[in-house]
Design an enzyme around this catalytic site. Sequence first.
Site, PDB file in Angstrom:
ATOM      1  N   ALA A  37      73.146  37.484 -70.886  1.00  0.00           N
ATOM      2  CA  ALA A  37      73.150  36.020 -70.942  1.00  0.00           C
ATOM      3  C   ALA A  37      72.020  35.499 -71.830  1.00  0.00           C
ATOM      4  CB  ALA A  37      72.995  35.454 -69.542  1.00  0.00           C
ATOM      5  N   ARG A  39      70.871  36.729 -74.942  1.00  0.00           N
ATOM      6  CA  ARG A  39      70.815  37.287 -76.284  1.00  0.00           C
ATOM      7  C   ARG A  39      69.852  36.484 -77.134  1.00  0.00           C
ATOM      8  NH1 ARG A  39      73.510  41.970 -77.466  1.00  0.00           N
ATOM      9  NH2 ARG A  39      74.603  42.425 -75.542  1.00  0.00           N
ATOM     10  N   HIS A 129      56.542  29.595-106.705  1.00  0.00           N
ATOM     11  CA  HIS A 129      56.535  29.016-105.356  1.00  0.00           C
ATOM     12  C   HIS A 129      57.666  29.618-104.522  1.00  0.00           C
ATOM     13  CE1 HIS A 129      54.938  25.995-102.610  1.00  0.00           C
ATOM     14  NE2 HIS A 129      56.179  25.868-102.169  1.00  0.00           N
ATOM     15  N   GLY A 175      52.576  31.323 -87.510  1.00  0.00           N
ATOM     16  CA  GLY A 175      51.216  30.905 -87.837  1.00  0.00           C
ATOM     17  C   GLY A 175      51.011  30.562 -89.300  1.00  0.00           C
ATOM     18  N   HIS A 182      52.139  34.458 -99.447  1.00  0.00           N
ATOM     19  CA  HIS A 182      50.784  35.019 -99.421  1.00  0.00           C
ATOM     20  C   HIS A 182      50.605  35.873 -98.171  1.00  0.00           C
ATOM     21  CE1 HIS A 182      50.246  31.539 -96.723  1.00  0.00           C
ATOM     22  NE2 HIS A 182      49.152  32.133 -96.249  1.00  0.00           N
ATOM     23  N   GLN A 184      47.074  37.882 -95.857  1.00  0.00           N
ATOM     24  CA  GLN A 184      45.634  37.742 -95.640  1.00  0.00           C
ATOM     25  C   GLN A 184      44.999  39.085 -95.338  1.00  0.00           C
ATOM     26  OE1 GLN A 184      44.525  34.222 -93.213  1.00  0.00           O
ATOM     27  NE2 GLN A 184      46.717  33.824 -93.048  1.00  0.00           N
ATOM     28  N   HIS A 256      51.007  63.334 -92.297  1.00  0.00           N
ATOM     29  CA  HIS A 256      49.791  62.719 -91.788  1.00  0.00           C
ATOM     30  C   HIS A 256      48.961  62.053 -92.892  1.00  0.00           C
ATOM     31  CE1 HIS A 256      46.740  61.806 -88.951  1.00  0.00           C
ATOM     32  NE2 HIS A 256      45.830  62.260 -89.789  1.00  0.00           N
TER      33      HIS A 256
HETATM   34 ZN   LIG Z   1      53.237  27.215-104.593  1.00  0.00          ZN
HETATM   35 ZN   LIG Z   2      49.655  61.713 -88.277  1.00  0.00          ZN
END
Ligand SMILES: [Zn+2]
Ligand SMILES: [Zn+2]
Length: 347
Positions: A37, A39, A129, A175, A182, A184, A256
């Site tokens: 119910a 989803r 942009h 956020g 972009h 961060q 690794h």
């Molecule tokens: Zn821009």
């Molecule tokens: Zn590893």
Amino acid sequence: MYSSTNPPSLESNTRSAPEFRQDPVTGQWVVIAVDRAQRPQASIDAVADSNGDPNCPFCRGQEHETPPAVAVYPGDCPQGLPHDWQLRVVPNLYPALSRHGDPITAGETRESPILAHGWHEVVIESPDHLQRLTELPPDQVALVLQAYQDRFRVYAEDPMMRCAIAFKNCGRDAGMSLEHIHSQLVAFPFIPSVLAAELAGAEAFQARSGGCVYCHLAENEIRQQVRLVQQTDHFLAICPYASRVPFEIWVLPRDHQARFERLAANLRHELAHLLWDVLRRLEESLAHPAYNYVVHTCPFDTRSEDHYHWHFEIIPRIAHLAGLEWGTGVYVNIVSPEAAAHALRSA
Ligand SMILES: [Zn+2]
Ligand SMILES: [Zn+2]
Ligand SMILES: [Zn+2]
């Protein structure tokens, strides 16, 4: 598109009671509670197409609107015109951390505040942009990864810093405060708790089993194929066994490697293509959801290099964290990673 009219076959066959699962690295508990119910709706904050913004400080020609760049990756114009750049890294205009401060001794507990000291920079991923990584050609994504690597190496030379992360906030619900594409970068003078839990878990696994927990996990996932989203010669993308949120994805090297910043150029291109492909699958499955991703790499000292293994974590922001999550750290996830991986493979 993942919707109630098109349920992944795994779940339609095996409806089951809620299940506790424990993250094999950190020991964090989650509840996989598949409730038909509930989803996941298409994103609560789908990333819409942009109409552009004439005042965007990150667009080509607006370079004076940001602090001076600390790194510029030029375009292919032979004259090197001032606006001919492919990618710029600039200090964050509103940094969460200050470039100056007192050293923090490892293991020390501070009872009074000190200046939040570290690096906080912005990677402007294109002069155009755009909003989504999948709007960039994969070669440009490889350049973004290279910029992370180059800056991590710079932070590692700062004797006050202990580790760094790269992250992206895509969509307002993740956020994002400025829509121009972009990500961060932040370097810290201490080990943040999320990374500390992974390091402790990886170290404990090595003491117990004599290997790297992430290598072990990669091998298992490739063998089982159930939570595998995509693989290449050197990398794999999976929905982790104890996924905290629907459609959580990890991308990691098969062999690794402790440090993301040591990844060779040819492998960087392979990784960029895989990352691009996985994000495209996510966008197609959930109608352009808001998401975060984070790159976790080994702290700058060498003591964790044999048991820590760098990785990307991609966290779609389609579920709100509620009291249980905030109060206990136990996540309730309504889509099993097996079903999510199945949907992503088919996207
Ligand atoms: Zn821009
Ligand atoms: Zn590893
Ligand atoms: Zn991690």
